[in-house]
Design a protein around this motif. Sequence first.
Motif, PDB file in Angstrom:
ATOM      1  N   LEU A 119       0.830  -1.209   0.000  1.00  0.00           N
ATOM      2  CA  LEU A 119       0.000   0.000   0.000  1.00  0.00           C
ATOM      3  C   LEU A 119       0.867   1.262   0.000  1.00  0.00           C
ATOM      4  O   LEU A 119       0.581   2.229  -0.723  1.00  0.00           O
ATOM      5  CB  LEU A 119      -0.909  -0.014   1.224  1.00  0.00           C
ATOM      6  N   GLU A 120       1.934   1.214   0.803  1.00  0.00           N
ATOM      7  CA  GLU A 120       2.849   2.364   0.819  1.00  0.00           C
ATOM      8  C   GLU A 120       3.501   2.564  -0.546  1.00  0.00           C
ATOM      9  O   GLU A 120       3.661   3.703  -1.012  1.00  0.00           O
ATOM     10  CB  GLU A 120       3.930   2.138   1.887  1.00  0.00           C
ATOM     11  N   ASP A 121       3.853   1.421  -1.162  1.00  0.00           N
ATOM     12  CA  ASP A 121       4.470   1.518  -2.492  1.00  0.00           C
ATOM     13  C   ASP A 121       3.489   2.126  -3.503  1.00  0.00           C
ATOM     14  O   ASP A 121       3.846   2.995  -4.310  1.00  0.00           O
ATOM     15  CB  ASP A 121       4.909   0.120  -2.934  1.00  0.00           C
ATOM     16  N   ILE A 122       2.232   1.629  -3.414  1.00  0.00           N
ATOM     17  CA  ILE A 122       1.203   2.156  -4.327  1.00  0.00           C
ATOM     18  C   ILE A 122       0.982   3.648  -4.074  1.00  0.00           C
ATOM     19  O   ILE A 122       0.874   4.460  -5.001  1.00  0.00           O
ATOM     20  CB  ILE A 122      -0.116   1.380  -4.160  1.00  0.00           C
ATOM     21  N   ASN A 123       0.919   3.975  -2.763  1.00  0.00           N
ATOM     22  CA  ASN A 123       0.706   5.386  -2.410  1.00  0.00           C
ATOM     23  C   ASN A 123       1.850   6.267  -2.931  1.00  0.00           C
ATOM     24  O   ASN A 123       1.626   7.394  -3.401  1.00  0.00           O
ATOM     25  CB  ASN A 123       0.577   5.538  -0.903  1.00  0.00           C
ATOM     26  N   LYS A 124       3.077   5.718  -2.816  1.00  0.00           N
ATOM     27  CA  LYS A 124       4.219   6.489  -3.323  1.00  0.00           C
ATOM     28  C   LYS A 124       4.089   6.717  -4.826  1.00  0.00           C
ATOM     29  O   LYS A 124       4.358   7.807  -5.337  1.00  0.00           O
ATOM     30  CB  LYS A 124       5.528   5.761  -3.008  1.00  0.00           C
ATOM     31  N   LYS A 125       3.709   5.617  -5.532  1.00  0.00           N
ATOM     32  CA  LYS A 125       3.544   5.754  -6.988  1.00  0.00           C
ATOM     33  C   LYS A 125       2.437   6.752  -7.326  1.00  0.00           C
ATOM     34  O   LYS A 125       2.575   7.568  -8.235  1.00  0.00           O
ATOM     35  CB  LYS A 125       3.219   4.389  -7.603  1.00  0.00           C
ATOM     36  N   GLU A 141       1.419   9.192  -5.387  1.00  0.00           N
ATOM     37  CA  GLU A 141       1.903  10.541  -5.078  1.00  0.00           C
ATOM     38  C   GLU A 141       2.811  11.065  -6.181  1.00  0.00           C
ATOM     39  O   GLU A 141       2.734  12.230  -6.588  1.00  0.00           O
ATOM     40  CB  GLU A 141       2.668  10.512  -3.742  1.00  0.00           C
ATOM     41  N   SER A 142       3.694  10.139  -6.666  1.00  0.00           N
ATOM     42  CA  SER A 142       4.613  10.539  -7.748  1.00  0.00           C
ATOM     43  C   SER A 142       3.833  10.911  -9.008  1.00  0.00           C
ATOM     44  O   SER A 142       4.115  11.926  -9.661  1.00  0.00           O
ATOM     45  CB  SER A 142       5.576   9.383  -8.035  1.00  0.00           C
ATOM     46  N   LEU A 143       2.842  10.048  -9.314  1.00  0.00           N
ATOM     47  CA  LEU A 143       2.020  10.315 -10.498  1.00  0.00           C
ATOM     48  C   LEU A 143       1.255  11.621 -10.342  1.00  0.00           C
ATOM     49  O   LEU A 143       1.166  12.429 -11.281  1.00  0.00           O
ATOM     50  CB  LEU A 143       1.058   9.143 -10.715  1.00  0.00           C
ATOM     51  N   LEU A 144       0.730  11.819  -9.118  1.00  0.00           N
ATOM     52  CA  LEU A 144      -0.030  13.043  -8.863  1.00  0.00           C
ATOM     53  C   LEU A 144       0.865  14.278  -8.992  1.00  0.00           C
ATOM     54  O   LEU A 144       0.455  15.294  -9.573  1.00  0.00           O
ATOM     55  CB  LEU A 144      -0.638  12.975  -7.454  1.00  0.00           C
ATOM     56  N   ARG A 145       2.106  14.151  -8.449  1.00  0.00           N
ATOM     57  CA  ARG A 145       3.029  15.297  -8.582  1.00  0.00           C
ATOM     58  C   ARG A 145       3.338  15.574 -10.054  1.00  0.00           C
ATOM     59  O   ARG A 145       3.392  16.733 -10.489  1.00  0.00           O
ATOM     60  CB  ARG A 145       4.335  14.996  -7.821  1.00  0.00           C
ATOM     61  N   THR A 146       3.534  14.468 -10.831  1.00  0.00           N
ATOM     62  CA  THR A 146       3.812  14.636 -12.267  1.00  0.00           C
ATOM     63  C   THR A 146       2.654  15.332 -12.969  1.00  0.00           C
ATOM     64  O   THR A 146       2.846  16.250 -13.771  1.00  0.00           O
ATOM     65  CB  THR A 146       4.059  13.269 -12.927  1.00  0.00           C
ATOM     66  N   VAL A 147       1.421  14.853 -12.613  1.00  0.00           N
ATOM     67  CA  VAL A 147       0.227  15.459 -13.240  1.00  0.00           C
ATOM     68  C   VAL A 147       0.121  16.930 -12.870  1.00  0.00           C
ATOM     69  O   VAL A 147      -0.174  17.789 -13.713  1.00  0.00           O
ATOM     70  CB  VAL A 147      -1.042  14.694 -12.816  1.00  0.00           C
ATOM     71  N   ILE A 148       0.390  17.226 -11.582  1.00  0.00           N
ATOM     72  CA  ILE A 148       0.300  18.617 -11.123  1.00  0.00           C
ATOM     73  C   ILE A 148       1.326  19.482 -11.853  1.00  0.00           C
ATOM     74  O   ILE A 148       1.031  20.603 -12.301  1.00  0.00           O
ATOM     75  CB  ILE A 148       0.509  18.697  -9.599  1.00  0.00           C
ATOM     76  N   GLU A 149       2.566  18.931 -12.001  1.00  0.00           N
ATOM     77  CA  GLU A 149       3.601  19.702 -12.719  1.00  0.00           C
ATOM     78  C   GLU A 149       3.219  19.939 -14.173  1.00  0.00           C
ATOM     79  O   GLU A 149       3.403  21.025 -14.711  1.00  0.00           O
ATOM     80  CB  GLU A 149       4.932  18.960 -12.632  1.00  0.00           C
ATOM     81  N   GLU A 150       2.684  18.855 -14.807  1.00  0.00           N
ATOM     82  CA  GLU A 150       2.264  19.010 -16.209  1.00  0.00           C
ATOM     83  C   GLU A 150       1.144  20.032 -16.333  1.00  0.00           C
ATOM     84  O   GLU A 150       1.124  20.837 -17.277  1.00  0.00           O
ATOM     85  CB  GLU A 150       1.823  17.662 -16.764  1.00  0.00           C
ATOM     86  N   LEU A 151       0.191  19.970 -15.374  1.00  0.00           N
ATOM     87  CA  LEU A 151      -0.908  20.945 -15.411  1.00  0.00           C
ATOM     88  C   LEU A 151      -0.399  22.370 -15.223  1.00  0.00           C
ATOM     89  O   LEU A 151      -0.870  23.306 -15.872  1.00  0.00           O
ATOM     90  CB  LEU A 151      -1.934  20.615 -14.312  1.00  0.00           C
ATOM     91  N   LYS A 152       0.609  22.516 -14.318  1.00  0.00           N
ATOM     92  CA  LYS A 152       1.185  23.847 -14.117  1.00  0.00           C
ATOM     93  C   LYS A 152       1.871  24.343 -15.384  1.00  0.00           C
ATOM     94  O   LYS A 152       1.732  25.507 -15.779  1.00  0.00           O
ATOM     95  CB  LYS A 152       2.187  23.816 -12.966  1.00  0.00           C
TER      96      LYS A 152
END
Length: 347
Positions: A34-40, A42-53
């Motif tokens: 679950l932690e691994d999934i959450n990390k992925k 979070e990473s994906l979410l950060r990537t999406v947020i950066e792309e959106l920015k």
Amino acid sequence: MEIGDYQREIKELKKAKRIIQKQLERSESDRIKLEDINKKKESLLRTVIEELKEYQNSLEERSQELEMMLLNLQIMQNKMSSLGNLVADVAHEINNPVSFIAGNLTPAQEYIENLLHLINLYQQTYPKASQQIQKTIEVIELEYIREDLPKLISSMKEGTDRICSISDSLRIFSRADTEQKLLFNIHEGIDSTLMILKHRLKANKIRPDIQVVKDYGEFPLIKCFPGQLNQVFMNLLANAIDAVEESNSGLSFDKIKANPNQITIHTALIEDINHVLIRIQDNGVGISADVQQKMFEHLFTTKPVGKGTGLGLSIAYQIIIQKHRGTFKVNSVLGEGSEFIITIPIY
């Protein structure tokens, strides 16, 4: 409780302990997953947020570019409007004195003819003039004046006719548009544009005249925005001149003369759909398929810096499609030339 009961209970407790141990191990494994999934995530979410920015920044930059482009177009439109009014005023101011000169040339020519006739009569009646008169005749070169004066008057008349023609063309070309469409003679618009471009059509040291072949059909005045339509004609004809001049690169004067630069303008009425057809064709360098796909885009140009704004064809396209609900197409073959085809509703 007996010893056997204790042993069974201990056995069950050990069994329960093993089960709990396994559950704990599975829970720990699940926690790690679950932690691994959450990390992925979070990473994906950060990537999406950066792309959106980045996309947001890109949109803001594009929005600023469009606002700047709109501002430049408005400035250009205001300048063109002011320039058009100025040209119309100048044409009007030129027309008045030129008309005055042109109107006086005819009686001036009659007066001169009468004076020359009177001199002839004097010379026939008094063939032996005094020495002073004979000397004056020699000094002023009377025979030369007699021969040259009519040519001079004729040349002045031709000059004033040309100025009047240019003045009329400027007045027609610079017509200010209103919010409503006006009845307009398409052929007058094309002819006035050609008159303004005449200096570019004339022969020079590099090439002969660019031939303009006009094939005008018969149709009534059409409702349109004359000033904007003249702007379209100016863009297309100026581009056609550029195209034929570019095709002359590396060719001698005689070789160009054998296959002359030519612009053909054809107009006709398409009665079935109540549209006017305007075709402007040149035998210049032609346009590649790749450029044809981009040529109506804002700021797209193939011309060197300082020679093209990339706005001419895109504005012409908007004028025909959006302002007049017409059609605007191009046919072109590299090395053979281009043809722009416009249709405009009559009403």
